[in-house]
Design a protein around this motif. Structure first.
Motif, mmCIF file in Angstrom:
data_model
loop_
_atom_site.group_PDB
_atom_site.id
_atom_site.type_symbol
_atom_site.label_atom_id
_atom_site.label_comp_id
_atom_site.label_asym_id
_atom_site.label_seq_id
_atom_site.Cartn_x
_atom_site.Cartn_y
_atom_site.Cartn_z
ATOM 1 N N TYR A 32 0.825 -1.194 0.000
ATOM 2 C CA TYR A 32 0.000 0.000 0.000
ATOM 3 C C TYR A 32 0.867 1.255 0.000
ATOM 4 C CZ TYR A 32 -4.470 -2.290 0.956
ATOM 5 O OH TYR A 32 -5.620 -3.033 0.861
ATOM 6 N N ALA A 33 0.397 2.273 -0.705
ATOM 7 C CA ALA A 33 0.949 3.604 -0.527
ATOM 8 C C ALA A 33 0.411 4.136 0.795
ATOM 9 C CB ALA A 33 0.555 4.503 -1.675
ATOM 10 N N GLU A 51 4.930 7.195 1.117
ATOM 11 C CA GLU A 51 5.846 6.115 0.756
ATOM 12 C C GLU A 51 5.035 5.171 -0.113
ATOM 13 O OE1 GLU A 51 8.524 4.491 3.724
ATOM 14 O OE2 GLU A 51 8.075 2.489 2.994
ATOM 15 N N ILE A 52 5.481 4.942 -1.350
ATOM 16 C CA ILE A 52 4.599 4.293 -2.322
ATOM 17 C C ILE A 52 4.417 2.808 -2.065
ATOM 18 C CG2 ILE A 52 4.997 6.042 -4.057
ATOM 19 C CD1 ILE A 52 6.924 4.154 -5.450
ATOM 20 N N TRP A 53 5.318 2.142 -1.406
ATOM 21 C CA TRP A 53 5.149 0.813 -0.825
ATOM 22 C C TRP A 53 6.276 0.633 0.170
ATOM 23 C CZ3 TRP A 53 6.160 0.749 -6.255
ATOM 24 C CH2 TRP A 53 7.494 0.494 -6.599
ATOM 25 N N GLY A 56 9.808 1.505 -0.458
ATOM 26 C CA GLY A 56 9.823 2.139 -1.763
ATOM 27 C C GLY A 56 10.151 3.615 -1.695
ATOM 28 N N THR A 57 9.961 4.247 -2.806
ATOM 29 C CA THR A 57 10.283 5.666 -2.930
ATOM 30 C C THR A 57 9.389 6.501 -2.021
ATOM 31 O OG1 THR A 57 10.898 5.283 -5.215
ATOM 32 C CG2 THR A 57 10.534 7.565 -4.555
ATOM 33 N N THR A 58 9.984 7.523 -1.463
ATOM 34 C CA THR A 58 9.219 8.469 -0.661
ATOM 35 C C THR A 58 9.155 9.812 -1.369
ATOM 36 O OG1 THR A 58 11.215 9.037 0.582
ATOM 37 C CG2 THR A 58 9.763 7.369 1.544
ATOM 38 N N TYR A 59 8.054 10.480 -1.196
ATOM 39 C CA TYR A 59 7.867 11.804 -1.781
ATOM 40 C C TYR A 59 7.408 12.761 -0.694
ATOM 41 C CZ TYR A 59 7.829 9.328 -6.265
ATOM 42 O OH TYR A 59 8.163 8.555 -7.356
ATOM 43 N N PHE A 68 10.567 16.890 7.249
ATOM 44 C CA PHE A 68 9.728 15.754 7.646
ATOM 45 C C PHE A 68 10.267 14.482 7.016
ATOM 46 C CE2 PHE A 68 5.404 18.132 8.331
ATOM 47 C CZ PHE A 68 6.044 19.036 9.157
ATOM 48 N N THR A 69 10.091 13.365 7.717
ATOM 49 C CA THR A 69 10.492 12.064 7.198
ATOM 50 C C THR A 69 9.402 11.045 7.489
ATOM 51 O OG1 THR A 69 12.833 12.560 7.587
ATOM 52 C CG2 THR A 69 12.245 10.252 7.232
ATOM 53 N N ILE A 70 8.979 10.322 6.464
ATOM 54 C CA ILE A 70 8.014 9.243 6.637
ATOM 55 C C ILE A 70 8.759 7.926 6.735
ATOM 56 C CG2 ILE A 70 7.657 8.950 4.145
ATOM 57 C CD1 ILE A 70 4.705 8.302 4.763
ATOM 58 N N SER A 71 8.281 7.058 7.615
ATOM 59 C CA SER A 71 8.907 5.745 7.754
ATOM 60 C C SER A 71 7.858 4.720 8.161
ATOM 61 C CB SER A 71 10.046 5.787 8.775
ATOM 62 O OG SER A 71 9.552 6.096 10.066
ATOM 63 N N ARG A 72 8.216 3.455 8.014
ATOM 64 C CA ARG A 72 7.308 2.366 8.374
ATOM 65 C C ARG A 72 8.038 1.333 9.215
ATOM 66 N NH1 ARG A 72 3.464 0.319 3.505
ATOM 67 N NH2 ARG A 72 3.841 1.968 1.991
#
Length: 124
Positions: A32-33, A51-53, A56-59, A68-72
């Motif tokens: 999932y994105a 995060e597109i998966w 995966g690539t982050t935008y 800002f930083t997105i992470s999983r």
């Protein structure tokens, strides 16, 4: 049933940091994105990070890039938004959102699943 639950919002002074968390359940989200979307009073919703998966690539939107930083964490089914150098204009309700597949990552209407939101207020 998909459920996204955000937490971690609050009041912070300008220049400070916060970490938002999104607990995801009901699906396996690795394909999932996952996005963070915010809405300030009187303004339209804005996708600030995606995060597109998993892995995966982050935008990022220009307004938050390099702050800002997105992470999983797939093992915990968690998505995070690390926010630093916060500005008063970052004040908004922040939503976690998800959609399987690829598409219009920066269009809030593209996302199928949404959390209830968490308020972030940055004081000057």
């Amino acid at each position: 049933q998909v459920q996204l639950v955000e937490s971690g919002g609050g009041l912070v002074q300008a220049g400070g940091s916060l970490r938002l968390s999104c607990a995801a359940s009901g699906r396996t989200f690795t394909t999932y994105a996952m996005a963070w979307i915010r809405q300030a009073p009187g303004k339209e919703r804005e996708v600030v990070a995606v995060e597109i998966w998993s892995g995966g690539t982050t935008y990022y939107s220009d307004s938050v890039k390099e702050r800002f930083t997105i992470s999983r964490d797939d093992a915990k089914n968690m998505v995070y938004l690390h926010m630093s150098s916060l500005k008063p204009e970052d004040t908004a309700v922040y939503y976690c959102a998800a959609k399987r597949g690829s598409g219009s990552y920066f269009a809030p209407s593209w996302y199928d699943f949404w959390g209830q939101g968490t308020q972030v207020t940055v004081s000057s």
